[in-house]
Every structure is written in structure tokens, then in C-alpha cells.
Write an enzyme that holds these catalytic residues in place. Sequence first.
Site, PDB file in Angstrom:
ATOM      1  N   GLU A 176       0.813  -1.218   0.000  1.00  0.00           N
ATOM      2  CA  GLU A 176       0.000   0.000   0.000  1.00  0.00           C
ATOM      3  C   GLU A 176       0.849   1.272   0.000  1.00  0.00           C
ATOM      4  OE1 GLU A 176      -2.318  -0.313   3.510  1.00  0.00           O
ATOM      5  OE2 GLU A 176      -3.530  -1.986   2.806  1.00  0.00           O
ATOM      6  N   TYR A 212       0.293  14.267   0.700  1.00  0.00           N
ATOM      7  CA  TYR A 212      -0.187  14.949   1.913  1.00  0.00           C
ATOM      8  C   TYR A 212       0.014  16.459   1.811  1.00  0.00           C
ATOM      9  CZ  TYR A 212      -0.072  10.134   3.337  1.00  0.00           C
ATOM     10  OH  TYR A 212      -0.260   8.768   3.375  1.00  0.00           O
ATOM     11  N   CYS A 269      -3.111  33.849   9.801  1.00  0.00           N
ATOM     12  CA  CYS A 269      -2.939  34.421  11.144  1.00  0.00           C
ATOM     13  C   CYS A 269      -2.747  33.340  12.199  1.00  0.00           C
ATOM     14  CB  CYS A 269      -4.132  35.319  11.486  1.00  0.00           C
ATOM     15  SG  CYS A 269      -4.154  36.815  10.502  1.00  0.00           S
ATOM     16  N   GLU A 270      -1.662  32.614  12.078  1.00  0.00           N
ATOM     17  CA  GLU A 270      -1.232  31.600  13.038  1.00  0.00           C
ATOM     18  C   GLU A 270       0.287  31.618  13.086  1.00  0.00           C
ATOM     19  OE1 GLU A 270      -2.998  29.481  14.893  1.00  0.00           O
ATOM     20  OE2 GLU A 270      -5.015  29.701  14.037  1.00  0.00           O
ATOM     21  N   GLY A 278       1.959   5.052  -0.771  1.00  0.00           N
ATOM     22  CA  GLY A 278       1.299   6.312  -1.094  1.00  0.00           C
ATOM     23  C   GLY A 278       2.350   7.372  -1.329  1.00  0.00           C
ATOM     24  N   ARG A 279       2.930   7.845  -0.243  1.00  0.00           N
ATOM     25  CA  ARG A 279       3.962   8.883  -0.303  1.00  0.00           C
ATOM     26  C   ARG A 279       5.082   8.521  -1.278  1.00  0.00           C
ATOM     27  NH1 ARG A 279       5.152  12.115   4.079  1.00  0.00           N
ATOM     28  NH2 ARG A 279       4.093  10.594   5.412  1.00  0.00           N
ATOM     29  N   TYR A 330       3.596  18.612  11.367  1.00  0.00           N
ATOM     30  CA  TYR A 330       4.617  17.629  11.712  1.00  0.00           C
ATOM     31  C   TYR A 330       6.011  18.219  11.923  1.00  0.00           C
ATOM     32  CZ  TYR A 330       1.144  14.486   9.537  1.00  0.00           C
ATOM     33  OH  TYR A 330       0.001  13.810   9.182  1.00  0.00           O
ATOM     34  N   ARG A 375       1.918  20.163   6.168  1.00  0.00           N
ATOM     35  CA  ARG A 375       2.910  19.287   6.787  1.00  0.00           C
ATOM     36  C   ARG A 375       3.929  20.009   7.668  1.00  0.00           C
ATOM     37  NH1 ARG A 375       6.387  16.615   4.606  1.00  0.00           N
ATOM     38  NH2 ARG A 375       6.275  14.786   5.958  1.00  0.00           N
TER      39      ARG A 375
END
EC number: 4.1.1.20
Length: 437
Positions: free
Chosen positions: A289, A388, A359-360, A291-292, A332, A328
Site C-alpha cells: 500500500e 499529503y 494568522c497563526e 502512497g507517499r 509535523y 505538513r
Amino acid sequence: MGAAIFFWSNALDQGFTRDDHCGLPEAFRQADLPALAAREGTPLYVYAAPAIRQRVRALREALSGLDAGIRYAVKANGNGAVLRLLAEEGAGADIVSGGELERALRAGIAAADIVFSGVGKSDAEIALALDVGIGRFNIESRAELDAIQRIAAARGVTAVASVRINPDVDAMTHAKISTGKAENKFGVSIAEARAWFDAKAQWPDVRLDGLHMHIGSQLLSLDPVREALARMAAFWKELAAAGHAIASIDVGGGLGVRYREGEQAPDAREYADAIRQALAGFGGRILVEPGRWLVAEAGIVLTRVLLEKHGQARRFLVLDAAMNDLLRPSLYDAWHDIVPLGAAAARESATYDVVGPVCETGDTFATARELPRCEAGDLVAILGAGAYGASMGSTYNSRPLPAEVLVDGDRYAVVRRRQSLDEMLSGEQPASDWRRT
């Protein structure tokens, strides 16, 4: 579509090799990215079709000789054009929602080549999967097993299922993408899985004949994979000795990629060899499986510099891309290489905190990153954004979703148009239709 602006070198056979001259992956080196950004706007996701094809073909070749199937993890990048490309290469899908099931089917992936993973499948999702003839469920709890039995019995069909075991192996990756330890929410213990097989007559409408595992994402070492495979293989042999026929072993995904200098990603052949060694003698179907590993390095984000800001202690480079476009780094603390394009690439270096306009404080792509000095209007590429990236996007701060394009040979196509403000707001309405609760 307009005139073609892309030309590719024969070096594409090398896959995602970096061009040391400009810092871009080989697949993007000769693309006229400034022309594309001017034409389609920024922020802009750009995916390289030849690079994706190269990866899936490399994995398929590495698995040759095994009865193996590739089930692409749709959560990594669910764009319909990317899914169609993978379907054309013979890949199936690993899905975790009814929405991903619909995406896969619409992209031409056969229902029989889809596996349904995830810890929280709703009754409606289970019913949909059964109705379309999904290939296999990866079951993660007794409650889910009971639900599938109930729904399959009501429909008069037999559900095919694997038990997702939690091998309690530390994947040595980021805590938020580790999935194979005992404290994680995924899968069940080998002891619980053993009990299910021994009592499988309780679920007559579920054909429980497979095993599944997935220990985490962005794995840069195969050692945890080998350890988990060894535990999976031992359990398969134990079940076979007890008379339980195992038709499928799904070894999951999680292969990592190179996001920064010094990282060494696993090789497809080494990965396949680890599977061969662990599952030697298994006569059923093996599923993987990824993905990345298939799409991450085949995608970039093009973004423009809005301004340079000199704070009291830091120097900030503010881009028109933000955490809602690429989450990401914020979620992360993930590293993405950032490459200024055009005239900026030749300027003297400066040290920046690279941020977006949201605004973070967490809207940060890099801290204390040394880059060529940039000016307002300069074009910048954020690398390794094919997985992602857009799939985790949001409209936070009322920022419409960016466009996505796929490049292939001497042509490109817009595969998701830029969301307009009207489209973003289309589902909202004034509180004029009041009803009794």
C-alpha cells in the site's frame, strides 16, 4: 490549454534525481515554471506524470516473481488525474473513506482492486463498499467485524476481510504518523486476532482469510519493516498450522522519501527483498500500500514572495502559500526544500523564517533557512509536495483552494481549477429557514 511550455530530458529514467545546479528534481528541471505560474497563478500544485509512472513501474518490477498487487494509498493524493494515471499503470487503491472509494471508482480503478482500511468505517460506507463489490476490508476492531457481518447478512452477500494486526513495532518515525505500536489506535493485538480466527464461525457472512499491517509512514529504515514482517509471518504460519487458510497478506505501506539532504529513502528492490524473505513459502496474494513513495517527490508548490519583513530578532520571507495549502510543516514540523527560481537563485544568501499570510504562528514553512535573497514577486518552489499536500488542504482564513496541474511530455493540463470565492461560499446560506428541532 494554450501552447505547450514543457520539455523533458531523457534523464527522466533516473526518476527523482535532484539537479545539483538548480536544486529541482530532474522531472522539473527543464519546465518553464515561471511561465506556468504566470499562466495559472499561485499558489499552484504541479505534478510530474513521468515521475509517478517511473515510481510505480520501479515498484512493480521489484515485486516481479511474486503474486503481488499495488494498492495506492489514496489519502496521499486523491486528485482524479493522479488516480487515473496510477490506474493506467495497473495500481489498485487503498482507501479509508466512502469519498475515497468514489474517487477511486471514478478514476477507473476496479472495485475488486480496492481495499478498505481505517478504524472508523460507518454503516453507510460499509454498505456502499459491499454494493460495489469491493475487493477486501481491512478490519480494525471487533465492533467493525460485527457491523460488517450484520450489513453483509442483510444484503445476502459475503464480505472478504483481513485482520489488521498491530505488531507493536516502533517505526522510528514522527509520533503523529506512527501506527504500529500498542498505544496507537490502529489494528488489534495478535492475541485478539487469533481469537477472531478461532471463532470465525460467529461471522458466517464474513470470509476472514487475510492479514494486514501498517506500522507507520515516512519510514527511512527497513529494520522496523523487517521486524514487523517477521511477526506477521510467524502469525500466518501459526494460523495455517491451526487449519486457517490465509489467502492474502497485506504488508501495508509507509516507505519514506528524501525530503532533505542527507536523508536516504528505502530502495524498492530492498523493500521487495524483505517481503520475499519474510513471506517465503506463502502461496496467497501479497498486497502493498504505497502512497507517499509514489507521489511525494513528483509534486511541488509554486508560490510567490509577497514581502520580506525584518523583525527585531528574525528576518521573515512571507509567501502567498500558507499552512492551509501545505500543512505538513505546521502539523509535523516537516522539512521541505525551498528553491527560489529565476533571478533570485543567483543572489547572495540570507537567513529567513519562511512563512505564509495565515494568522497563526504555526503558519511557518521553515525557520532559520539559508536561501538566496528574495524580493517581492519572486517565484519560489516548495519541493516534495506531491503527497499529503493538496489532500490535506483547507480553506482556513477563507482562502480558496489552489489549482493543481499535471505535466506530461510537452504538455500540461489543469487537473483541479483554482477554487473561486463564490465556490467556497456556495454551501452557506442565511438563517432564514427556521425549523423545529
